[in-house]
Design a protein around this motif. Structure first.
Motif, PDB file in Angstrom:
ATOM      1  N   GLU A 135      19.686  32.234  43.533  1.00 26.77           N
ATOM      2  CA  GLU A 135      18.886  32.797  44.621  1.00 26.77           C
ATOM      3  C   GLU A 135      19.721  33.054  45.870  1.00 26.77           C
ATOM      4  O   GLU A 135      19.502  34.041  46.582  1.00 26.77           O
ATOM      5  CB  GLU A 135      17.713  31.864  44.949  1.00 26.77           C
ATOM      6  CG  GLU A 135      16.652  31.847  43.853  1.00 26.77           C
ATOM      7  CD  GLU A 135      15.556  30.828  44.113  1.00 26.77           C
ATOM      8  OE1 GLU A 135      15.636  30.116  45.149  1.00 26.77           O
ATOM      9  OE2 GLU A 135      14.625  30.735  43.291  1.00 26.77           O
ATOM     10  N   THR A 136      20.671  32.181  46.166  1.00 22.62           N
ATOM     11  CA  THR A 136      21.508  32.363  47.354  1.00 22.62           C
ATOM     12  C   THR A 136      22.650  33.336  47.085  1.00 22.62           C
ATOM     13  O   THR A 136      22.816  34.335  47.790  1.00 22.62           O
ATOM     14  CB  THR A 136      22.085  31.015  47.818  1.00 22.62           C
ATOM     15  OG1 THR A 136      21.018  30.094  48.073  1.00 22.62           O
ATOM     16  CG2 THR A 136      22.907  31.204  49.093  1.00 22.62           C
ATOM     17  N   ARG A 153      17.340  34.180  51.076  1.00 26.26           N
ATOM     18  CA  ARG A 153      16.610  34.118  49.811  1.00 26.26           C
ATOM     19  C   ARG A 153      15.217  34.719  49.934  1.00 26.26           C
ATOM     20  O   ARG A 153      14.529  34.904  48.920  1.00 26.26           O
ATOM     21  CB  ARG A 153      16.505  32.669  49.343  1.00 26.26           C
ATOM     22  CG  ARG A 153      17.852  31.988  49.099  1.00 26.26           C
ATOM     23  CD  ARG A 153      17.706  30.506  48.870  1.00 26.26           C
ATOM     24  NE  ARG A 153      17.121  29.839  50.027  1.00 26.26           N
ATOM     25  CZ  ARG A 153      16.880  28.544  50.104  1.00 26.26           C
ATOM     26  NH1 ARG A 153      17.179  27.755  49.078  1.00 26.26           N
ATOM     27  NH2 ARG A 153      16.356  28.003  51.191  1.00 26.26           N
ATOM     28  N   SER A 154      14.805  35.020  51.160  1.00 26.88           N
ATOM     29  CA  SER A 154      13.450  35.523  51.401  1.00 26.88           C
ATOM     30  C   SER A 154      13.458  37.008  51.731  1.00 26.88           C
ATOM     31  O   SER A 154      13.933  37.413  52.796  1.00 26.88           O
ATOM     32  CB  SER A 154      12.806  34.746  52.559  1.00 26.88           C
ATOM     33  OG  SER A 154      11.627  35.371  52.991  1.00 26.88           O
ATOM     34  N   SER A 155      12.923  37.824  50.841  1.00 26.78           N
ATOM     35  CA  SER A 155      12.890  39.269  51.082  1.00 26.78           C
ATOM     36  C   SER A 155      12.010  39.605  52.282  1.00 26.78           C
ATOM     37  O   SER A 155      12.319  40.518  53.058  1.00 26.78           O
ATOM     38  CB  SER A 155      12.381  40.005  49.834  1.00 26.78           C
ATOM     39  OG  SER A 155      11.091  39.549  49.463  1.00 26.78           O
ATOM     40  N   GLU A 156      10.922  38.832  52.466  1.00 25.89           N
ATOM     41  CA  GLU A 156      10.027  39.092  53.588  1.00 25.89           C
ATOM     42  C   GLU A 156      10.742  38.832  54.914  1.00 25.89           C
ATOM     43  O   GLU A 156      10.635  39.611  55.866  1.00 25.89           O
ATOM     44  CB  GLU A 156       8.777  38.217  53.493  1.00 25.89           C
ATOM     45  CG  GLU A 156       7.859  38.537  52.334  1.00 25.89           C
ATOM     46  CD  GLU A 156       8.315  37.919  51.022  1.00 25.89           C
ATOM     47  OE1 GLU A 156       9.301  37.125  51.038  1.00 25.89           O
ATOM     48  OE2 GLU A 156       7.716  38.239  49.982  1.00 25.89           O
ATOM     49  N   GLU A 157      11.481  37.732  54.967  1.00 27.05           N
ATOM     50  CA  GLU A 157      12.185  37.380  56.193  1.00 27.05           C
ATOM     51  C   GLU A 157      13.296  38.389  56.493  1.00 27.05           C
ATOM     52  O   GLU A 157      13.495  38.796  57.637  1.00 27.05           O
ATOM     53  CB  GLU A 157      12.767  35.968  56.073  1.00 27.05           C
ATOM     54  CG  GLU A 157      13.238  35.392  57.397  1.00 27.05           C
ATOM     55  CD  GLU A 157      13.582  33.916  57.303  1.00 27.05           C
ATOM     56  OE1 GLU A 157      14.414  33.464  58.105  1.00 27.05           O
ATOM     57  OE2 GLU A 157      13.017  33.222  56.423  1.00 27.05           O
ATOM     58  N   ASP A 179      16.915  33.160  56.355  1.00 27.44           N
ATOM     59  CA  ASP A 179      17.049  32.654  54.999  1.00 27.44           C
ATOM     60  C   ASP A 179      17.192  33.857  54.079  1.00 27.44           C
ATOM     61  O   ASP A 179      16.229  34.586  53.843  1.00 27.44           O
ATOM     62  CB  ASP A 179      15.824  31.826  54.606  1.00 27.44           C
ATOM     63  CG  ASP A 179      15.970  31.167  53.239  1.00 27.44           C
ATOM     64  OD1 ASP A 179      16.899  31.534  52.483  1.00 27.44           O
ATOM     65  OD2 ASP A 179      15.154  30.283  52.918  1.00 27.44           O
ATOM     66  N   GLY A 204      20.377  36.712  47.321  1.00 24.37           N
ATOM     67  CA  GLY A 204      20.602  36.862  48.761  1.00 24.37           C
ATOM     68  C   GLY A 204      21.542  38.005  49.069  1.00 24.37           C
ATOM     69  O   GLY A 204      21.298  38.808  49.988  1.00 24.37           O
ATOM     70  N   ARG A 245      20.919  29.521  58.350  1.00 28.69           N
ATOM     71  CA  ARG A 245      19.714  28.713  58.528  1.00 28.69           C
ATOM     72  C   ARG A 245      19.881  27.619  59.584  1.00 28.69           C
ATOM     73  O   ARG A 245      18.899  27.031  60.022  1.00 28.69           O
ATOM     74  CB  ARG A 245      19.314  28.078  57.181  1.00 28.69           C
ATOM     75  CG  ARG A 245      18.732  29.080  56.198  1.00 28.69           C
ATOM     76  CD  ARG A 245      18.373  28.426  54.886  1.00 28.69           C
ATOM     77  NE  ARG A 245      19.548  28.119  54.078  1.00 28.69           N
ATOM     78  CZ  ARG A 245      19.511  27.408  52.960  1.00 28.69           C
ATOM     79  NH1 ARG A 245      18.370  26.893  52.538  1.00 28.69           N
ATOM     80  NH2 ARG A 245      20.623  27.189  52.280  1.00 28.69           N
TER      81      ARG A 245
END
Length: 225
Positions: free
Chosen positions: A106-107, A60-64, A58, A111, A33
């Motif tokens: 989450e991380t 933690r973001s599935s979309e990203e 990031d 992740g 990040r």
């Protein structure tokens, strides 16, 4: 040139592993990040004769993850993934906040799982590859004042061991790396470890990992502690 993706590749063990893999002729894609630390690590790799690029991400973001994985598919020949990014919050369990617990899960867990799920199809398509999960000895045994952190690392251990069995007949290797604490920026915002300098350096740990790269399970106890 084969590309290895390193999450949390700007500092600490991630950067040291990237430097060593670059020396072996791999192209490194450093993710994280903080663009500044990633850029500094990229420059260091290039100054040592290697090749690297950066990708702010990031995990933690599935979309990203999905979006950026699609972006790199046509640019790089992805051979491996090192799930190195992680966070830890330490102290008596009742004093750890829900936000801190969620951040670790989450991380460290989500992740790792999301990155692996995104990259595995690329490795399957080419019929070979490597996924290395940096777990810590907190994934081997419970520790005082590390309940939430150990919970996240035990989860990654189970995830890794399951994939090792699932892909046992393939040319995709999964490394589970269990190491003790290191002298890295991981402790910069915590007083949990009073003197990080007594710990092994990230470079020392990275060198041991490379030496044992063909082992499914790599355990590195902290000889200086």
């Amino acid at each position: 040139m084969k590309t290895i993706i390193v999450t949390g590749g700007g500092t600490g063990l991630g950067k040291e592993l990237a430097l060593l893999f670059a020396q072996k002729g791999y192209h490194l894609l450093l993710t994280g990040r903080n663009a500044n630390t990633l850029t500094a690590a990229k420059i260091e790799i290039e100054e040592n004769g290697g090749r690297a690029d950066i990708l702010t991400l990031d995990i933690r973001s599935s979309e990203e993850i999905s979006k950026k994985t699609n972006e790199i598919t046509d640019k790089y020949s992805v051979y491996g993934l090192i799930n190195n990014a992680g966070v830890g919050h330490f102290g008596p369990f009742q004093e750890i906040s829900e936000q801190e617990i969620r951040e670790m899960l989450e991380t460290n867990v989500l992740g790792t799982i999301l990155m692996t799920k995104a990259v595995l199809p690329l490795l399957e398509k080419q019929g070979e590859g490597r996924v290395m999960n940096i777990i810590s000895t907190a994934g081997l045994r419970g520790k005082v004042h590390e309940a939430g952190y150990c919970a996240s690392k035990f989860a990654v251990r189970g995830f890794t061991e399951s994939l090792q069995k699932e892909y046992a007949d393939s040319n995709i290797q999964f490394n589970a790396v269990y190491m003790g604490g290191m002298d890295t920026p991981f402790w910069a915002e915590s007083d949990y470890v009073k003197d990080p300098s007594r710990l092994m350096s990230a470079k020392e740990v990275a060198e041991i990992i490379i030496e044992k790269i063909n082992q499914d399970e790599i355990i590195i106890e902290n000889k200086k502690s």
